[in-house]
Design an enzyme around this catalytic site. Structure first.
Site, PDB file in Angstrom:
ATOM      1  N   TYR A  79      -1.381  51.982 -94.733  1.00 49.28           N
ATOM      2  CA  TYR A  79      -2.551  51.231 -94.308  1.00 49.28           C
ATOM      3  C   TYR A  79      -3.709  51.596 -95.237  1.00 49.28           C
ATOM      4  CZ  TYR A  79      -5.990  50.137 -90.450  1.00 49.28           C
ATOM      5  OH  TYR A  79      -6.971  49.672 -89.631  1.00 49.28           O
ATOM      6  N   TYR A 233      -0.654  53.050 -80.238  1.00 53.18           N
ATOM      7  CA  TYR A 233      -1.301  53.972 -81.174  1.00 53.18           C
ATOM      8  C   TYR A 233      -2.715  54.331 -80.739  1.00 53.18           C
ATOM      9  CZ  TYR A 233      -3.007  56.126 -85.424  1.00 53.18           C
ATOM     10  OH  TYR A 233      -3.545  57.017 -86.307  1.00 53.18           O
ATOM     11  N   HIS A 234      -3.514  53.295 -80.513  1.00 49.22           N
ATOM     12  CA  HIS A 234      -4.932  53.538 -80.256  1.00 49.22           C
ATOM     13  C   HIS A 234      -5.163  54.208 -78.910  1.00 49.22           C
ATOM     14  CE1 HIS A 234      -4.029  50.048 -82.711  1.00 49.22           C
ATOM     15  NE2 HIS A 234      -4.961  50.498 -83.498  1.00 49.22           N
ATOM     16  N   LYS A 588     -23.506  54.829 -79.842  1.00 49.97           N
ATOM     17  CA  LYS A 588     -22.585  54.323 -80.849  1.00 49.97           C
ATOM     18  C   LYS A 588     -23.281  53.121 -81.466  1.00 49.97           C
ATOM     19  CE  LYS A 588     -18.744  54.380 -81.704  1.00 49.97           C
ATOM     20  NZ  LYS A 588     -18.222  55.478 -82.460  1.00 49.97           N
ATOM     21  N   ASP A 592     -18.460  49.605 -84.728  1.00 43.02           N
ATOM     22  CA  ASP A 592     -17.322  50.477 -84.482  1.00 43.02           C
ATOM     23  C   ASP A 592     -17.143  50.669 -82.981  1.00 43.02           C
ATOM     24  OD1 ASP A 592     -15.403  52.448 -84.499  1.00 43.02           O
ATOM     25  OD2 ASP A 592     -16.859  54.044 -84.844  1.00 43.02           O
ATOM     26  N   HIS A 594     -14.703  52.478 -81.413  1.00 46.61           N
ATOM     27  CA  HIS A 594     -13.982  53.682 -80.964  1.00 46.61           C
ATOM     28  C   HIS A 594     -14.934  54.566 -80.178  1.00 46.61           C
ATOM     29  CE1 HIS A 594     -11.515  52.417 -84.424  1.00 46.61           C
ATOM     30  NE2 HIS A 594     -10.513  52.854 -83.681  1.00 46.61           N
TER      31      HIS A 594
END
Lengths: 706, 399
Positions: A79, A233-234, A588, A592, A594
């Site tokens: 990636y 995954y996340h 944040k 983004d 996350h």
């Protein structure tokens, strides 16, 4: 000798070795709540609840293909998150020369959220964490000289999935590759976005319709393309344990099947093109068992929808080594971690693999670190002989028993989701998000109190600082280039034509037209990603997330080794001096999504006795400053993972200054290259915390700072 | 209190007062200045005449170190007030921090600041409550934005529960008020409750006054809806909104009957999607059960509405009712009358708070008190006598 007698003998011998300690004390309870014994035997193999079978046949526990790596090893797929199409193109070509077999595209945050590079909200996001794609022109540059009929392309795109996939297909055709020949995968997994990654655009309902549009279109027109990569995954990255990752991902998959069936598709038309994506962390055997359990459970889940083709039952997966297991401290250790994780992915039978570069806890990979990451896979594949035998862990007393335990534990969570009426409902109620955040807070508490070892971080700390060369991106430069290219495109195209296509997209959105189909034509006619998104947004609206937080979990898990008492003491001194508790705003900024780090900090600090304000996702620096001033916070904690800090933090400082509020302190935490620390300190940032920071120690530092 | 302060407060001239006691005004001046001490007979007269406000201690003990602010402090605060009037958010935020602070100095500063504020009769103070998850913040977001579109300035004070164990809190309201929180005509301030409801009440009503000074004309007070906070909030707002979820009686929703009885507006929220029908049934149930909603306002009865904050259903109807409510009550004078009554209540509330504070932080630590309690424990002393003696010491407190 009879087995019972044999084991009895072992028990006696073991007890003698342990002397006064109990054998029971040596049972290990995993974070998933599974009790692992010190010894497994034939008896445990008798008790397993799953079928082992053979590879290539249902229930596929041992692998989706009969020959697995003995015929062809997994695809090495790295990636890459370079900021412009040209640079990414260079990286791809470099990789293809050196053993990489498939491309994987990371997009920048602006593209993920459906904004063109000239949108005012994305000043700091263009070119961050991936490549900026505004239109088909950028796609053409990205794949310049790369024959798309021979190269499989995986794209991590969920939010702006329609315009991006459409531009890819259109670009392929301009290159001369008809859509039916395109191979690869689009992530297209919106449910986990609502759960953990937050890179969504539209509300859940229209988002699910978009997923179905893509499944429908690809199953009919692009037979070699994977329409969705259902991603755990996340979740693990956000702090989920392996059982949660598995259960929620499979439950997501079930929901996608249901929505495709509602569209009138036949299960065998699309199920063989569904693929999965796991995170592989440091819990070696657990990861292998998870991957085997996943294949077994998925075949059972799909079976309920009565497919005729066995291929519909086979789970194929991509894996990536865990990003959160990478540490900033003693960063070369990350090479070893990644190797162990890569081994687990291979033993678990993955179809393709990305290995992280050791410097990814600090910044984007350099040429050097990317080469080591690639070589890690080549060494496993070509030097070890692991590929010569299929599913070498099968039949292991321990691994099979663990596989069964995971099947059982995950099933409980899936049942919980089924009971509330499926994943969309559960997400609306916030169930999976809550559980994952709980796991995340527990893990942090275990690490902070040294119950879990991380070499070089909470044990065996290096005494000398290491210098590591890292790659830095000039986001402003990238943005200027994108904006000027966008301007050129806008000046050269047929305006009326563009308008009419955008109108068609709106019509399709408000009726049941296939959005992908119409957007392919629109991108050929030079509609931009942002324009196509806005057209859909005018019908669907943009989704706002309501943030829920947990409390008490950190405090209940952490062991008090004296630091808590120090904090309590410092806090009461603070209150006596200032008349209130220290108040921290956790923000944040940028696109983004996350928010694991931010949430974790919020819940842990409030558990430690701070008053914590949380800002909404996707804030601008001005908005963050306004909130800090209104709430009269002592300090703003900026959580950053996507390199936006170099643009966003200066803007925040400026905004505070303009409002005569420079008395509010600013600290930063997250993935920040050490080279940027002086830059931030020069701006007036009071403290920078890297990954792997002990939260209690940070709390003490912050109190002293105020 | 000192005799000098007493005379000033009740605007009594030295001559008149000296006549009433039957002494010369020169003697009175000497008593006031401390040059001479009054004899017992005079002391008794003064005590009676001043309703006990001035007693012997006020002459015999020197006054405690003054809580007075320095002139610099006063100037700073006057400047702050001007800035607040100009709409500077920073100063408004700082003022609320002073009000909320646990420091004596900050409280003195806050008291001075409050004394400089004007009375605002045009604002509307709106209490909003409901169980967690009922959608209060989302409702305020939608409702508040529509009010801003109408030209109002909207403020929100959100009272968040603090953890009993650690004292810390997470204040996440703004994540659910994304548009409102960034609007320049809105001000949102979540406050940790610190587990002290009485304290919250005092601080909140003072914060309201600061917001009004800054020109906010609609002020929402948001509470959790599960405990006693509502009764206190009820006593500082003009209108009280209770949000409920579709389905279930109030017991099921964990909301106390007493809270429903206080409602001027009952809102069945989240009346969208699958819950639409259930919401309608819930609304009917509450409408039919109007008798359980007691008519606390003499001039207008409570009403029940359906609402979906996400689909903006019911917002206009609710606003129309609130306008009607306000108009009727302003016209009849009951609107302002209620505010006056609330002030009276606030006086008593503050007195209770201060006594409580004194008991918790001073009285309990006095050696004499500790000894008396020890004696009771050893059965040397009975409860009634003990409490009487200790209580007397409160009356004699002279600080």
């Amino acid at each position: 000798m009879d087995r019972k007698k044999l084991y009895k003998g072992w028990e006696e011998q073991a007890s003698r070795e342990l002397r006064d300690k109990n054998l029971e004390d040596h049972f290990w309870e995993t974070p998933e709540g599974i009790k692992v014994k010190p010894l497994y035997t034939e008896d445990d193999l008798q008790k397993i609840s799953h079928e082992i079978g053979v590879p290539g046949l249902p229930p596929y526990t041992r692998g989706p293909r009969a020959t697995m790596y003995t015929n062809r090893p997994w695809t090495i797929r790295q990636y890459a998150g370079f900021s412009t199409a040209e640079e990414s193109n260079k990286f791809y070509k470099e990789g293809l020369k050196n053993g990489v077999m498939g491309l994987s595209v990371a997009f920048d945050l602006a593209t993920h959220r459906g904004y063109d590079s000239d949108h005012p909200r994305v000043v700091a996001d263009v070119g961050n964490a991936g490549v900026a794609i505004d239109s088909i022109e950028d796609m053409n540059l990205l794949f310049d000289g790369i024959p798309l009929d021979q190269m499989s392309v995986s794209m991590t795109m969920n939010g702006a999935v329609i315009p991006v996939l459409a531009s890819f297909i259109a670009s392929g055709e301009e290159q001369g590759c008809p859509r039916e020949k395109l191979t690869g995968t689009i992530q297209n997994d919106i449910l986990k976005e609502f759960m953990v990654r937050n890179t969504f655009i539209f509300p859940p309902k229209p988002s699910m319709r978009i997923v179905a549009d893509i499944i429908e279109y690809t199953s009919k027109k692009m037979p070699k393309f994977n329409s969705i990569s259902i991603s755990g995954y996340h979740m693990q990255e956000a702090g989920a344990n392996q059982v949660q990752e598995l259960a929620y991902t499979l439950a997501d998959g079930k929901e996608y099947i249901k929505s495709a069936l509602e569209r009138g598709l036949n299960i065998d038309e699309f199920a063989p093109r569904l693929s999965f994506f796991w995170s592989i962390g440091m819990n070696f055997f657990m990861e292998i068992a998870k991957m085997r359990a996943a294949r077994y459970m998925w075949s059972k889940i799909v079976k309920e929808f009565k497919p005729k083709n066995d291929r519909s039952l086979a789970l194929r997966t991509h894996c990536q080594t865990s990003g959160v297991s990478l540490m900033e401290q003693d960063a070369y250790n990350n090479i070893v971690r990644t190797t162990i994780e890569a081994m687990a992915a291979v033993m678990g039978g993955t179809q393709s693999l990305h290995t992280n570069s050791f410097d990814e806890a600090l910044a984007l990979p350099t040429k050097f670190s990317a080469r080591i990451a690639r070589n890690t896979q080549l060494i496993i594949s070509e030097e070890t002989g692991i590929c010569n035998v299929i599913d070498p862990m099968a039949g292991s007393f321990y691994v099979e028993s663990l596989t069964s335990s995971i099947v059982e534990e995950s099933q409980k969570l899936i049942n919980e989701i089924d009971e509330v009426g499926g994943m969309v409902k559960a997400i609306e109620m916030g169930i999976p998000k809550m559980r994952i955040e709980e796991s995340s807070a527990k893990r942090q508490a275990r690490v902070d109190s040294n119950e879990e070892t991380i070499v070089g971080v909470n044990k065996y700390k290096p005494t000398e600082k290491q210098e590591i060369n890292i790659l830095s991106i000039d986001n402003e430069e990238v943005r200027k280039r994108q904006v000027s290219r966008l301007q050129k495109l806008k000046n050269s195209r047929d305006k009326k034509n563009v308008e009419s296509f955008l109108e068609k997209i709106k019509n399709a959105a408000s009726s049941d037209g296939n959005l992908l189909e119409i957007c392919i034509e629109a991108s050929k006619n030079r509609c931009t990603v942002g324009e196509m998104t806005s057209a859909m947004e005018s019908v669907f609206g943009r989704h706002n997330l309501s943030t829920k937080t947990i409390s008490g979990v950190y405090k209940n898990t952490v062991k008090n080794d004296g630091k808590i008492d120090i904090i309590d003491n410092e806090l009461s001194k603070f209150v006596n001096k200032k008349g209130r508790r220290p108040r921290m705003l956790v923000v944040k900024m940028g696109q983004d999504g996350h928010d694991r780090g931010a949430k974790l900090i919020a819940t842990a600090f409030s558990d430690l006795g701070f008053d914590v304000d949380i800002g909404p996702l996707f804030q601008t620096p001005e908005e963050a400053a306004k909130q800090a001033i209104e709430n009269d916070a002592h300090v703003i904690g900026v959580s950053t993972l996507a390199a936006g800090h170099k643009t966003l933090v200066p803007l925040l400082m400026e905004s505070l200054k303009n409002n005569e509020a420079s008395y509010i302190k600013v600290i930063c935490g997250g993935v920040i290259p050490p080279d940027d620390y002086p830059f931030l300190y020069d701006l007036g940032v009071s403290k920078v915390f890297g990954p792997g920071t002990n939260i209690q120690e940070a709390a003490i530092e912050i109190i002293n700072l105020l | 209190m000192k005799l000098k302060s007493y005379l000033k407060l009740f605007q009594i001239s030295n001559i008149n007062f000296s006549k009433e006691i039957g002494i010369s005004s020169v003697s009175l001046s000497r008593y006031i200045s401390g040059e001479r001490l009054p004899e017992k007979r005079i002391l008794n007269k003064i005590f009676k005449l001043t309703d006990g406000l001035v007693d012997a201690n006020d002459f015999f003990l020197s006054s405690s170190p003054s809580q007075d602010l320095s002139e610099i402090d006063k100037e700073e605060i006057k400047k702050m007030v001007l800035n607040i009037r100009e709409g500077k958010l920073k100063d408004l935020a700082k003022a609320i921090t002073l009000v909320e602070s646990s420091l004596k100095l900050h409280n003195a500063q806050a008291d001075f600041l409050l004394s400089k504020l004007k009375q605002n009769k045009n604002s509307l103070r709106v209490g909003i409550t409901g169980v967690p998850g009922v959608g209060k913040s989302t409702f305020i977001e939608t409702f508040g934005m529509s009010l801003i579109d109408l030209g109002f300035k909207v403020a929100v004070l959100a009272i968040d529960p603090s953890s009993k164990r650690t004292g810390g809190s997470i204040l996440g309201d703004k994540t659910r008020m994304m548009k409102l929180s960034v609007n320049k005509n809105a001000f949102i301030r979540p406050s940790p409750s610190q587990g002290n409801l009485g304290g919250v009440a005092k601080k909140t009503s003072e914060s309201i006054r600061c917001l009004e000074e800054a020109g906010f004309n609609i002020i929402f007070i948001e509470t959790m809806g599960v405990g006693q906070a509502e009764t206190t909030v009820y006593d500082m707002v003009d209108i009280f909104l209770v949000l409920l979820l579709p389905s279930g009686g109030d017991e099921l929703q964990g909301i106390k009957k007493g809270i429903i009885e206080m409602a001027d507006v009952i809102i069945i929220n989240k009346a969208d999607g699958n819950l639409k029908n259930t919401a309608e049934i819930t609304m009917l149930e509450y409408k039919n059960a109007q008798n359980m909603i007691s008519n606390i306002r003499e001039d207008i009865s409570p009403e029940v509405f359906l609402c979906s904050s996400t689909e903006s259903i019911g917002i206009t109807k609710i606003w129309n009712f609130i306008k009607k409510f306000e108009k009727i009550r302003r016209d009849s004078g009951s609107f302002y009358k209620t505010r006056i009554q609330q002030q009276t209540k606030a006086i008593w509330r503050n007195i209770f708070l201060q006594s409580q504070d004194y008991i918790e932080n001073n009285l309990k630590y006095k050696d004499s008190v500790k000894k008396i309690i020890k004696d009771v424990e050893k059965n040397n002393f009975d409860v009634n006598n003990a409490s009487k003696i200790i209580f007397d010491s409160i009356l004699k407190r002279n600080t």
